[in-house]
Design an enzyme around this catalytic site. Sequence first.
Site, PDB file in Angstrom:
ATOM      1  N   GLU A   1      56.355  51.889  59.488  1.00 42.17           N
ATOM      2  CA  GLU A   1      56.816  52.416  57.810  1.00 42.17           C
ATOM      3  C   GLU A   1      58.857  52.488  58.962  1.00 42.17           C
ATOM      4  O   GLU A   1      59.469  53.477  59.453  1.00 42.17           O
ATOM      5  CB  GLU A   1      56.478  53.265  57.089  1.00 42.17           C
ATOM      6  CG  GLU A   1      57.743  53.602  56.592  1.00 42.17           C
ATOM      7  CD  GLU A   1      57.321  54.968  55.237  1.00 42.17           C
ATOM      8  OE1 GLU A   1      58.629  55.549  54.458  1.00 42.17           O
ATOM      9  OE2 GLU A   1      56.732  55.697  55.289  1.00 42.17           O
TER      10      GLU A   1
ATOM     11  N   LYS B   1      39.653  67.552  55.285  1.00 39.46           N
ATOM     12  CA  LYS B   1      40.095  66.482  54.885  1.00 39.46           C
ATOM     13  C   LYS B   1      39.810  66.017  54.115  1.00 39.46           C
ATOM     14  O   LYS B   1      39.363  64.404  53.565  1.00 39.46           O
ATOM     15  CB  LYS B   1      39.059  65.592  56.053  1.00 39.46           C
ATOM     16  CG  LYS B   1      39.645  65.222  57.529  1.00 39.46           C
ATOM     17  CD  LYS B   1      38.220  64.013  58.156  1.00 39.46           C
ATOM     18  CE  LYS B   1      38.269  65.073  59.939  1.00 39.46           C
ATOM     19  NZ  LYS B   1      37.120  63.554  60.745  1.00 39.46           N
TER      20      LYS B   1
ATOM     21  N   ASP C   1      43.372  63.634  64.843  1.00 39.95           N
ATOM     22  CA  ASP C   1      42.343  63.228  63.849  1.00 39.95           C
ATOM     23  C   ASP C   1      43.383  62.832  62.851  1.00 39.95           C
ATOM     24  O   ASP C   1      43.835  63.255  62.226  1.00 39.95           O
ATOM     25  CB  ASP C   1      41.280  64.266  63.376  1.00 39.95           C
ATOM     26  CG  ASP C   1      40.521  63.645  62.485  1.00 39.95           C
ATOM     27  OD1 ASP C   1      40.959  61.944  62.909  1.00 39.95           O
ATOM     28  OD2 ASP C   1      39.357  63.906  62.787  1.00 39.95           O
TER      29      ASP C   1
ATOM     30  N   HIS D   1      66.518  52.090  53.290  1.00 35.08           N
ATOM     31  CA  HIS D   1      65.355  51.166  53.315  1.00 35.08           C
ATOM     32  C   HIS D   1      65.398  49.702  53.072  1.00 35.08           C
ATOM     33  O   HIS D   1      65.194  49.121  53.870  1.00 35.08           O
ATOM     34  CB  HIS D   1      64.439  51.431  52.365  1.00 35.08           C
ATOM     35  CG  HIS D   1      63.580  52.714  52.389  1.00 35.08           C
ATOM     36  ND1 HIS D   1      62.813  53.043  53.037  1.00 35.08           N
ATOM     37  CD2 HIS D   1      63.710  54.205  52.295  1.00 35.08           C
ATOM     38  CE1 HIS D   1      61.894  53.972  53.077  1.00 35.08           C
ATOM     39  NE2 HIS D   1      62.695  54.815  52.587  1.00 35.08           N
TER      40      HIS D   1
END
Length: 627
Positions: A282, A414, A490, A591
């Site tokens: 990104e 998660k 993770d 951006h």
Amino acid sequence: MTKTSKSSKPLKPASEPKWAVLQAMNVIVLAVFVGSIAYMVVNYRNSLSQPTESPSPITNMFFPMMVLWSCCLAYFFGFFGISFVDTKVLSESPSTYGLQHFPQPGESESEEEEPANQETKAKTNAPFGSLYVAPTHNTLSQNFTPGAGFNAPATSHTARSDGPICSDKRPATTPAVSADDIDFTVLADEEVLGHLITGTLKDYQLEKKLGDYERAVAVRRSLYEHVLEKDLSLIPHTGYDYNKVFGANCEIVIGYVPLPLGLAGPLIINGEPVYIPMATTEGCLVASTNRGCKAISVSGGCYSVVMKDAITRAPCLRMPSAMRAAAVKRWVGVPENYALLEQAFNSTTNYGKLAGVEATVAGRNVYLRFNCMSGDAMGMNMVSKGCLKAIDVLQAQFPDLVLIAISGNMCTDKKPAAINWILGRGKSVVVEAIIPESVVTSVLKSNVAAMIEANTQKNHIGSAMAGAIGGFNAQAANIVTAIYLATGQDPAQNVESSNCLTIMEYAEDGKSMHVSVTMPSIEVGTVGGGTHLPAQAGCLEICGVRGAAKGPGAQPGDNARKLAQIVGAAVLAAELSLMAALAANHLVNSHMQHNRKPAEAPAPASDLKVNASSMRKNMSMPELSSK
């Protein structure tokens, strides 16, 4: 030579079954069977209520009916349905093909060849027209029935060799080749690929069979290029240490995916300057975080503390009743009993330590949420192993206890969950900084009042209206994921690790801005998982937290706790920069500059003509009054 009948007698046609008679009998027997059942249903109660000479009603009414039904059933099993068989298909069955054409008893056979005129006659009478040529020798003389379903007559009749449906169709004389009988290390890659395609070798066995991990990856790539019919050359695979991957991090490997790695900093955390590695695709993310690091560092740095350190696992236990489930909860709450669980849990690890157990009852289920300090490891395997040992102690006290699942989803791992937001999981961290008004203006290009207002309306009220759980922030997940990818964590645990509350308010002087982030469930480790991979270990080295904590005064878990503080501080920096851009309406321009290719200049506004009447109205918007 040909075997034919000397007398050339015509073959007798096969007799056909009496289909009409069979169909009529089927209808009659079916009608009798159904009628008798109907009769019994209607007259059963009347027959029981009427007086009879025999003491048993069975001999008066049931016995004749039972005999009738038995006869009907015997007919059904033996003959019913014969008339509904497709006679054409039955006559074309391969099992009967050619049987009616063998010489009949009493017919003589001769090994003399047929005259030429017989050959001509066979051609004329062939049912398949000019396409059929009657054989002249070395075949049986046969007549073929039209509609038998064959395009051309077979030269000979071969008996069927029926066998079990699932029988091995390979010849019995050819034994199956086993991968254990082949030394694949001496074969060329093309030969190994051939064994993969034929199924002799499975692709997940390549590393063990070849012994060369990089070669195994290359051969597997060739296999999937063949299977997918696609070129995999864009995915790199050479120059990587697959020895560290095999059996630890990934299976069925075909290469690796390079990620751009950026570095933000320095960021002063508790008086120590730290650089932050971030793996991301990104654009603008690293640059924005770096701007926030600068704002914090020139303001004197930020301060961070770990308030709680405990990874959790919550097995689901099933009891025979809710009362027994409540008994388990009470038993765990007794200090002496908890000591037994703690002793059993701690016996499974040198670094883990049970910090507490919370029992929750739902009907017959009991969810025991074990809290474990796991040293410098993230700790999921450690706490799971300890839970199993503790459950053995519980089963000794409650023999009717059944372990349903080692993870009962109250951990919670998660998945978004309020329990992590309220009670915490992993490292619970808070980070704060005071940013002077001059720094907000010069570095962040905004002002304190606008940033505080934007944070309240967006991160607090907006998130509340969305029903967010732990999502009272601008972009915590961006930073958490980028650092996790870089340091071998993770990445799926960014779900709970990104729980964050960002607060911006005036400082004590009434001009500066006090900013803080509260993150109750950051799950990180500096040993285990992907932290041993070369690039990820290098990123941990940049942060100064590679491996287990060592040195004078070091305590187990110091490196993991420091990494959690770095994550929290990086989130603080990124929140500052993004909220400043939002408050000043600079986000889109930033951006477009950092995350997009240069676009063509739009047409001048004076050249644009918009017909308001032709614009499509948003059907979800209500009509607004012009008054």
